[in-house]
Scaffold this active site. Structure first.
Site, PDB file in Angstrom:
ATOM      1  N   HIS A 180      41.569  41.004  38.108  1.00 26.98           N
ATOM      2  CA  HIS A 180      41.896  41.898  39.229  1.00 26.98           C
ATOM      3  C   HIS A 180      42.146  43.311  38.713  1.00 26.98           C
ATOM      4  CE1 HIS A 180      43.963  42.814  43.207  1.00 26.98           C
ATOM      5  NE2 HIS A 180      44.376  43.806  42.436  1.00 26.98           N
ATOM      6  N   GLU A 214      46.486  38.171  36.178  1.00 26.82           N
ATOM      7  CA  GLU A 214      45.144  38.102  36.762  1.00 26.82           C
ATOM      8  C   GLU A 214      44.238  39.054  35.997  1.00 26.82           C
ATOM      9  OE1 GLU A 214      44.985  38.752  40.955  1.00 26.82           O
ATOM     10  OE2 GLU A 214      46.131  36.951  41.445  1.00 26.82           O
ATOM     11  N   HIS A 255      44.219  44.394  48.077  1.00 26.94           N
ATOM     12  CA  HIS A 255      42.827  44.379  48.526  1.00 26.94           C
ATOM     13  C   HIS A 255      42.650  45.084  49.876  1.00 26.94           C
ATOM     14  CE1 HIS A 255      40.814  42.020  45.414  1.00 26.94           C
ATOM     15  NE2 HIS A 255      41.949  41.341  45.288  1.00 26.94           N
ATOM     16  N   SER A 262      48.688  42.730  50.355  1.00 20.99           N
ATOM     17  CA  SER A 262      47.686  42.636  49.287  1.00 20.99           C
ATOM     18  C   SER A 262      47.075  44.005  48.984  1.00 20.99           C
ATOM     19  CB  SER A 262      46.560  41.675  49.696  1.00 20.99           C
ATOM     20  OG  SER A 262      45.471  41.786  48.800  1.00 20.99           O
ATOM     21  N   ASP A 265      37.908  42.151  42.318  1.00 18.90           N
ATOM     22  CA  ASP A 265      37.989  40.969  41.452  1.00 18.90           C
ATOM     23  C   ASP A 265      36.630  40.690  40.831  1.00 18.90           C
ATOM     24  OD1 ASP A 265      40.618  40.570  42.217  1.00 18.90           O
ATOM     25  OD2 ASP A 265      40.094  39.163  43.819  1.00 18.90           O
TER      26      ASP A 265
END
Ligand SMILES: [Zn+2]
Length: 378
Positions: free
Chosen positions: A295, A292, A236, A234, A243
């Site tokens: 994101h 997304e 992240h 990910s 997000d």
């Protein structure tokens, strides 16, 4: 999406004559990205060591060092000694040339261009980061995140401004993207007024990602993998992604952030601040992640603007950069009024030094796959 302002991109076959300085990227605490003035004459030796045409001239001399050991050739000893002396003299001349010449140039020897990159009128630096560190690390299902010992996470709550809300004090983010994030959302606030913008997620550790992944798979089956990445894969984990969601303080209700209405300002302008919508709708077959709109990923300038102008997702952009070299950099004038040069150096080549034009500021980032991306700034 199109780039606003006077941004344009051109390619050229030339060397260094322009550069820049980095947008909103804070200069302090840039632990995982190098950004500084090049050191004069640093590793000058490296340039020579990768391009030493004179070395081969000395090889025959060394190869004949066993000549005296052969009895069958003693009659030719006199001639051999003469011969060796002559070669030795030539070798000395070559040696002198090698270490006292100002260094080979393309004009001297065009074949140099085929070897390791050489910064004309410049220096080389040895990167002090791995290819797994920097603003441009690509993280996806083929390129897992590699732990960055220089990661510098801070609680966004401590730095946030009134223009947005943060889920809680535990939400952390890479410190160097706080300033560009605040600038973007401050400008958004000025342009569109008060909003219900809430940042719900930024950095995630493996445990958190594992929980999200398991929850998503439990809810959606294998299709959940198109929404939540496997732990370790990910973006992240980098602390460079975040997000958005919509949270109505009055009612306590929330909504998905879809980048429409007043929020379209963010999705249309984020690249000016170094952010991109990481998973565009028409690129899901490349990113392997569904659209997304909430994101965002920080890649910095000029990269975010180039990606938007060329219509590249991050995978495509990283791939395209491999065709740009120090001798043939990508040159881009960004909306911040600065001109940038961007080029790629393979990891094994970078061990011999990354060429940097003299007197230019620069940033080096790994791509998390096979090399480094160098960004030169005026
Ligand atoms: Zn996300």
């Amino acid at each position: 999406m199109s780039v606003k302002g006077a941004a344009y991109m051109r390619y050229r076959n030339s060397k260094y004559s322009t550069n820049r300085k980095g947008g909103f990227a804070p200069q302090k605490g840039r632990a995982s990205t190098q950004r500084r003035q090049p050191i004069q004459n640093q590793n000058r030796q490296t340039i020579r060591s990768t391009n030493r045409p004179a070395v081969n001239q000395r090889q025959p001399f060394q190869g004949r060092s066993g000549y005296y050991g052969s009895p069958a050739r003693k009659r030719g000893l006199g001639r051999a000694i003469f011969f060796l002396c002559a070669i030795f003299a030539l070798g000395c001349v070559g040696f002198k040339f090698l270490f006292h010449h100002d260094g080979p140039t393309k004009a001297d020897n065009p074949s140099i261009q085929a070897g390791a990159p050489v910064a004309q009128d410049g220096n080389t630096i040895i990167p002090d980061i791995t290819i797994h560190q920097g603003d441009l690390v690509l993280v996806n299902r083929e390129a897992p995140y590699q732990e960055d010992p220089n990661q510098n996470l801070v609680s966004l709550y401590d730095y946030k401004q009134d223009s947005y809300n943060v889920k809680d004090k535990n939400l952390t983010i890479e410190k160097r993207i706080v300033d560009p994030l605040n600038q973007m959302l401050q400008d958004f606030h000025r342009a569109k007024g008060p909003s219900d913008l809430l940042i719900t997620s930024a950095y995630r550790d493996l445990i958190k990602q594992n929980q999200l992944y398991k929850d998503e798979i439990a809810a959606l089956g294998s299709a959940g993998a198109m929404w939540v990445s496997r732990p370790g894969y990910s973006e992240h984990h980098t602390g460079l992604a975040l997000d958005f969601t919509i949270f109505y303080v009055d009612t306590g209700l929330s909504d998905d952030y879809d980048g429409t209405g007043i929020y379209s300002w963010i999705n249309q302008n984020c690249q000016k601040y170094g952010f991109v919508v990481r998973y565009p709708e028409d690129k899901a077959n490349i990113t392997n992640v569904n659209h997304e709109p909430w994101h965002f990923r920080y890649v910095g300038l000029p990269h975010a603007e180039i990606m938007v102008e060329k219509g590249y997702c991050f995978e495509e952009y990283i791939d395209s950069l491999r065709s740009f070299s120090p001798e043939n950099p990508l040159v881009y004038s960004a909306s911040d009024g600065k001109t940038y040069q961007v080029y790629f150096i393979k990891e094994d080549v970078a061990k011999n030094g990354i060429p940097i034009p003299n007197g230019k500021s620069y940033a080096v980032s790994g791509n998390n796959v096979d090399g480094y991306i160098v960004t030169i700034t005026e």
